[in-house]
Design a protein around this motif. Structure first.
Motif, PDB file in Angstrom:
ATOM      1  N   PHE A  18      27.231  -2.014  19.051  1.00 37.27           N
ATOM      2  CA  PHE A  18      27.617  -1.293  20.517  1.00 37.27           C
ATOM      3  C   PHE A  18      27.308   0.197  20.131  1.00 37.27           C
ATOM      4  N   THR A  19      27.696   0.935  18.895  1.00 42.55           N
ATOM      5  CA  THR A  19      27.335   2.294  18.726  1.00 42.55           C
ATOM      6  C   THR A  19      25.915   2.648  18.680  1.00 42.55           C
ATOM      7  N   ILE A  20      25.130   1.482  18.318  1.00 49.41           N
ATOM      8  CA  ILE A  20      23.722   1.751  18.217  1.00 49.41           C
ATOM      9  C   ILE A  20      23.019   1.990  19.698  1.00 49.41           C
ATOM     10  N   VAL A  21      23.558   0.866  20.366  1.00 49.81           N
ATOM     11  CA  VAL A  21      22.980   0.854  21.554  1.00 49.81           C
ATOM     12  C   VAL A  21      23.498   1.837  22.402  1.00 49.81           C
ATOM     13  N   TYR A  22      24.793   2.273  22.576  1.00 54.11           N
ATOM     14  CA  TYR A  22      25.363   3.289  23.327  1.00 54.11           C
ATOM     15  C   TYR A  22      24.593   4.599  23.141  1.00 54.11           C
ATOM     16  N   GLU A  23      24.495   4.729  21.554  1.00 53.23           N
ATOM     17  CA  GLU A  23      23.772   6.192  21.421  1.00 53.23           C
ATOM     18  C   GLU A  23      22.230   6.250  21.888  1.00 53.23           C
ATOM     19  N   SER A  27      25.312   4.974  27.818  1.00 58.94           N
ATOM     20  CA  SER A  27      25.816   4.188  28.750  1.00 58.94           C
ATOM     21  C   SER A  27      26.692   2.913  28.299  1.00 58.94           C
ATOM     22  N   ALA A  28      28.202   2.842  28.456  1.00 56.77           N
ATOM     23  CA  ALA A  28      28.778   2.003  27.895  1.00 56.77           C
ATOM     24  C   ALA A  28      28.734   0.682  28.535  1.00 56.77           C
ATOM     25  N   THR A  29      28.432   0.851  29.939  1.00 56.50           N
ATOM     26  CA  THR A  29      28.266  -0.497  30.667  1.00 56.50           C
ATOM     27  C   THR A  29      26.911  -1.120  30.490  1.00 56.50           C
ATOM     28  N   VAL A  34      23.379  -5.348  27.426  1.00 53.67           N
ATOM     29  CA  VAL A  34      22.321  -5.474  26.390  1.00 53.67           C
ATOM     30  C   VAL A  34      22.965  -6.232  25.110  1.00 53.67           C
ATOM     31  N   LEU A  35      24.141  -6.028  24.875  1.00 52.29           N
ATOM     32  CA  LEU A  35      24.856  -6.779  23.807  1.00 52.29           C
ATOM     33  C   LEU A  35      24.775  -8.541  24.304  1.00 52.29           C
ATOM     34  N   GLN A  64      15.795  -4.900  22.815  1.00 58.96           N
ATOM     35  CA  GLN A  64      16.615  -4.928  24.288  1.00 58.96           C
ATOM     36  C   GLN A  64      16.928  -3.580  24.773  1.00 58.96           C
ATOM     37  N   THR A  65      17.168  -2.599  23.883  1.00 61.65           N
ATOM     38  CA  THR A  65      17.736  -1.319  24.385  1.00 61.65           C
ATOM     39  C   THR A  65      16.473  -0.493  24.757  1.00 61.65           C
ATOM     40  N   LEU A  66      15.226  -0.650  23.999  1.00 60.10           N
ATOM     41  CA  LEU A  66      13.974   0.046  24.492  1.00 60.10           C
ATOM     42  C   LEU A  66      13.548  -0.421  25.637  1.00 60.10           C
TER      43      LEU A  66
END
Length: 298
Positions: A18-23, A27-29, A34-35, A64-66
């Motif tokens: 979660f921290t990787i994706v949020y940074e 966006s938390a939502t 993504v997760l 997925q984040t990219l």
């Protein structure tokens, strides 16, 4: 391998993922989305082929984040007014002891990361915050190792040239300054308010055109103080509004509610015992995740 083992491995690493994706997204939502998508893909993986679960899942969520970052590019261009990351409500665990983690989720750092390209942001976060090897990052972003070295160097220089000196949070001093600010603002004490603001303090408000807010940053102690005085005056005229203090992005934050619905979040950035920045998030879409405290990890 059972579905339970997939879930167990993913759940164990979820705060890190979660921290990787949020940074990367701010966006938390969207990070939750993504997760969720990443887990569905992970559930189909033959675990016998996975040598390093942490590296594998980091690569999976990064890809997925990219995709999400690139899809968001046009939407950011059309955004009304300043764009700020979603505030991140943290649970009782205080990450301030981990200076790297605390800085990486700070609103100031996330705003700065917005100036990087998607690839630069992914490489910087994976390398500088989470310490992944260059070959792991290359696999995650789909580039050669030499190219990733170049991207990392470029991103690091960009960030270092623009970020202020970061210090570990002094919890006692932060609490004292926050209390001084709250008292002065609530009582209309202009002199007391000016005592805790730096001369070039900045007020940045994100409404996305969906709430009343300044469309441009306000700079300067007297101008920002006027905004605050008006804000608290308006609050006194709304008897149904309640304000509670919270920890957002490892900074003190005021969360305004009417009923059960958050109406806004005001993050207070304190450096050397003075308030340097206010980040006001008014866009209702960015307040949805404020009901759920998060765990972060690296």
């Amino acid at each position: 391998m059972t579905t339970d083992e997939h879930a167990e491995r993913f759940t164990l690493l979820r705060p890190l993922l979660f921290t990787i994706v949020y940074e990367m997204l701010g966006s938390a939502t969207e990070s939750d989305d993504v997760l969720q998508d990443s887990y569905l893909r992970w559930a189909e993986v033959d675990l016998a082929t996975v040598r390093d679960t942490r590296s594998y899942l980091a690569r999976l969520v990064t890809r997925q984040t990219l995709n999400t970052l690139r899809a968001n590019a046009r939407r950011r261009e059309d955004y009304v007014g300043p764009w700020l990351p979603e505030p991140l409500l943290l649970d009782e665990h205080d990450p301030s002891a981990d200076v790297v983690l605390a800085e990486s989720v700070s609103m100031a750092m996330l705003v700065l990361l917005e100036t990087l390209t998607p690839d630069e942001r992914a490489v910087f976060v994976l390398r500088e915050v989470f310490g992944f090897d260059y070959d792991e990052i290359a696999a995650a972003v789909g580039k050669s190792v030499p190219t990733v070295h170049q991207v990392a160097h470029r991103a690091r220089e960009h960030v270092q040239a623009r970020r202020r000196r970061f210090q570990p949070v002094d919890a006692a001093k932060t609490a004292q300054v926050t209390e001084q600010f709250m008292t002065a603002a609530a009582t209309g004490d202009l002199a007391g308010l000016l005592c805790v603001l730096t001369p070039n303090v900045t007020w940045t408000a994100d409404s996305g055109g969906k709430a009343t807010a300044a469309r441009r940053p306000v700079v300067g102690a007297h101008k920002v103080a006027a905004v605050l005085m008006d804000l608290f005056r308006t609050r006194r005229q709304l008897p149904g509004m309640r304000i509670r203090m919270a920890n957002c992005n490892n900074a003190p934050a005021m969360v305004a509610h009417i009923g059960d619905h958050p109406e806004g979040v005001l993050l207070i950035e304190i450096v050397d015992g003075m308030i340097t920045n206010f980040y006001a998030i008014r866009n209702p879409d960015k307040l949805v995740a404020m009901t759920v405290p998060r765990q972060i990890s690296r």
